[in-house]
Design an enzyme around this catalytic site. Structure first.
Site, PDB file in Angstrom:
ATOM      1  CE  LYS A 243      -3.668   2.455   2.260  1.00 43.61           C
ATOM      2  NZ  LYS A 243      -4.647   2.532   3.538  1.00 43.61           N
TER       3      LYS A 243
ATOM      4  CB  SER B  16      -8.144   3.913   2.554  1.00 46.28           C
ATOM      5  OG  SER B  16      -7.143   3.415   3.347  1.00 46.28           O
TER       6      SER B  16
ATOM      7  CB  SER C  43      -8.189   1.223   5.351  1.00 47.53           C
ATOM      8  OG  SER C  43      -8.725   2.362   5.623  1.00 47.53           O
TER       9      SER C  43
END
Length: 627
Positions: free
Chosen positions: A158, A228, A252
């Site tokens: 990420k 996210s 997320s």
């Protein structure tokens, strides 16, 4: 020798009917690993445990051939690499070919015309790591050297996680030039394993949205991917990487995994270090794996979990040794016998008013899958019952998460229990000051964007400043902070009491109760999802999500999730592994490769994500919207 279609031309139908591992092969693989070693999450995997895992992987027969190399799970790739049936460079090339064909242009924070799962790729570094992995495997075949399980496995990381010498932009051009001085702990531990780091996967802007619009959903790129950790949810399912690392403050990891039909573990607070991760809410943030199977996620957790005394003191709170979290199924007709699963009736969904039983709100595909799932779990031996759960709308039950009680005032602003904890933790790590210092080194437009995101307007004024933001956190007294923490512990105890009163071990929910909506053009992006999706994070409790079917009416995945008390990973993960062993067709399903326009160009490169406050990952923004 396993082969691959260089540009991922195989369709979903061909993938599903190809000669994938038979049920006997899959069961045999899990059973052999289980006999060889009870894989555990512990302070750091001991050398003996790594050696036992390596021996188990070496001794396993080759998994059945698949049409595409990229369809193999992480455990299967580990077996093939040890046998020499495939090289790490071949695995890397297979994934890079799909990234080239399907990802679209990099560094686009909008619709790039492709999946847009990877925001940047480090081809040079990835190839060097793959070549080093191959050299290690060659040497081990003659020397018997122990090779860690994830050696040669391609990962996406990420874009809020530091990789030494590489930018981490956290989903926004406002962080351009934010180059990591060293690896985050999670990245360093993957490197120790010999993993191949493909690059960064795209995140929601400032890791701020559970819907996401930058990446395209793995099953339908016109739909939202969840956020996210958008790209980390898309990439493993779309076969752009074998595994990915996500980060979660509020939904997320779980939301993008559920939206794309991935398997993922959101670990307990303190199970894995978040040192080197761009923070949103310290004391809440966690990192965890997103893969295709829960078994693969456990293998990754083995590598990244454990004490990081100097980097993340919260890891010192984990029990030592960590409760065993096996990656092998238990087998037998009733592997879940004795497990008491509760369906919390106060875990309300957003598609109906508070008080509406959550299961009655599910869309028709999700309702069908839910009923089948409950039947399957009961046949496997589990007791599945509805129970009240904890009503966080009742102040007597929830003194923290949704409580409007004002504990004090800081710089003219009322401080609730939640803000007392979150803002104090932010102040303690120089959350605002660190961004201010970075902004001072950047061009004016970047500095302005960062100030707009992180600055604060004092009550009675109109100017947004860094000083006002820091003053809010710094003005919270020790007594108010301590009261906030006490209330958080009270909430944890109250929820545990609710489980004990109903004789429930773990809870079962659907994170998303209807198919996700369009990225652009209107319509609800998330028509139905758990209203209190941030509650497990406020509690610090773990959750595992896994696919349990595809819709009959709309061919999109449906995911379930199990969650329970802090450090109960052993229980919830074991149940998920057992389920996937019995029903492997769900996590092995592959989406059809979409047909993107040739040489896709960014269509919405400058379009910022519009994040309704109810979709916010920030616990304070979300809590304010809820009130």
């Amino acid at each position: 020798m396993t082969t691959t279609a260089p540009h991922g031309a195989a369709t979903a139908a061909s993938a599903e009917t190809s000669a994938g591992p038979s049920r006997r092969t899959v069961v045999g693989l899990g059973a052999a690993l289980g006999v060889a070693v009870a894989s555990t999450l512990r302070a750091r995997p001991a050398a003996a445990t790594t050696a036992e895992l390596d021996r188990a992987l070496r001794d396993l027969p080759a998994p059945a051939r698949r049409d595409r190399l990229v369809d193999h799970e992480v455990v299967e790739l580990a077996v093939l690499l040890r046998r020499g049936d495939v090289t790490a460079v071949q695995v890397l090339d297979a994934y890079l070919a799909r990234i080239d064909a399907l990802n679209g242009p990099f560094e686009v924070y909008g619709d790039n015309g492709g999946y847009n799962a990877f925001v940047r790729v480090d081809r040079t570094g990835a190839r060097a790591a793959a070549e080093a992995a191959d050299a290690r495997f060659r040497a081990a075949r003659t020397s018997g050297e122990v090779v860690p399980p994830l050696c040669g496995i391609p990962f996406g990381i990420k874009d809020s996680v530091g990789v030494e010498g590489r930018e981490a932009r956290n989903g926004t051009l406002a962080f351009a030039g934010n180059v990591a001085l060293r690896d985050a702990t999670v990245v360093a531990r993957l490197r120790e394993q010999g993993a191949v780091l493909l690059g960064h996967t795209i995140a929601s802007a400032f890791s701020g949205s559970i819907a996401g619009t930058f990446a395209g959903n793995a099953w339908d790129p016109a739909r939202v991917p969840g956020g996210s950790s958008q790209g980390s949810g898309v990439a493993p399912v779309a076969r752009l990487c074998a595994a990915a690392i996500g980060e979660e403050t509020g939904g997320s990891i779980i939301m993008p995994a559920a939206a794309n039909g991935a398997s993922a573990i959101k670990p307990s607070l303190g199970a894995a270090s978040v040192a080197g991760v761009m923070p949103l809410s310290p004391g809440v943030d966690v990192v965890g794996p997103i893969t295709r199977s829960v078994r693969d996620s456990v293998l990754v957790m083995n590598a990244i979990a454990g004490v990081d005394q100097s980097g993340d003191p919260l890891t010192l709170s984990a029990p030592m040794p960590f409760p065993e979290v096996p990656l092998s199924p238990r087998g037998g007709a009733r592997p879940l016998a004795g497990l008491r699963i509760g369906v919390p009736q106060t875990d309300w969904m957003t598609a109906a008013p508070i008080g509406t039983p959550p299961q009655s709100t599910y869309g028709r595909d999700h309702a069908d899958v839910w009923r089948r799932l409950v039947r399957q779990l009961r046949v496997m031996g589990a007791t599945v019952t509805e129970f009240p759960g904890l009503d966080v709308t009742d102040p007597a039950q929830d003194p923290y998460f949704r409580s409007p009680d004002v504990l004090g005032v800081s710089d003219g602003t009322a401080v609730t229990a939640l803000s007392a904890v979150v803002q104090s933790n932010r102040y303690e790590i120089r959350y605002w000051d660190a961004v201010r210092d970075f902004a001072a080194t950047r061009p004016a437009d970047q500095a302005a964007a960062l100030l707009a995101q992180y600055g604060r307007v004092r009550p009675g004024t109109t100017e947004r400043t860094w000083e006002a933001a820091s003053a809010l956190g710094g003005g919270i007294t020790n007594a108010v902070r301590a009261e906030g923490e006490r209330r958080r512990r009270r909430l944890q105890a109250n929820y545990q009491d609710a489980l004990d009163a109903a004789d429930v071990d773990v809870m079962l929910v659907l994170p998303i109760g209807d198919h996700v909506g369009p990225r652009f053009g209107g319509g609800s992006q998330l028509p139905n999802y758990r209203r209190w999706f941030q509650l497990p994070n406020a509690l610090g409790w773990p959750m595992v999500t896994f696919p349990v079917g595809l819709g009959r009416f709309t061919r999109l995945p449906v995911n379930a999730a199990l969650w329970g008390p802090r450090f109960s990973e052993a229980t919830i993960v074991q149940a998920a592994v057992d389920y996937q062993d019995r029903y492997p067709e769900h996590h092995r399903a592959a989406p059809p490769d979409p047909v993107f326009a040739p040489a896709p160009q960014a269509r919405r490169a400058a379009a910022p994500e519009v994040v309704p406050p109810e979709y916010s990952n920030d616990p304070l923004v979300n809590a304010e919207a809820d009130r």
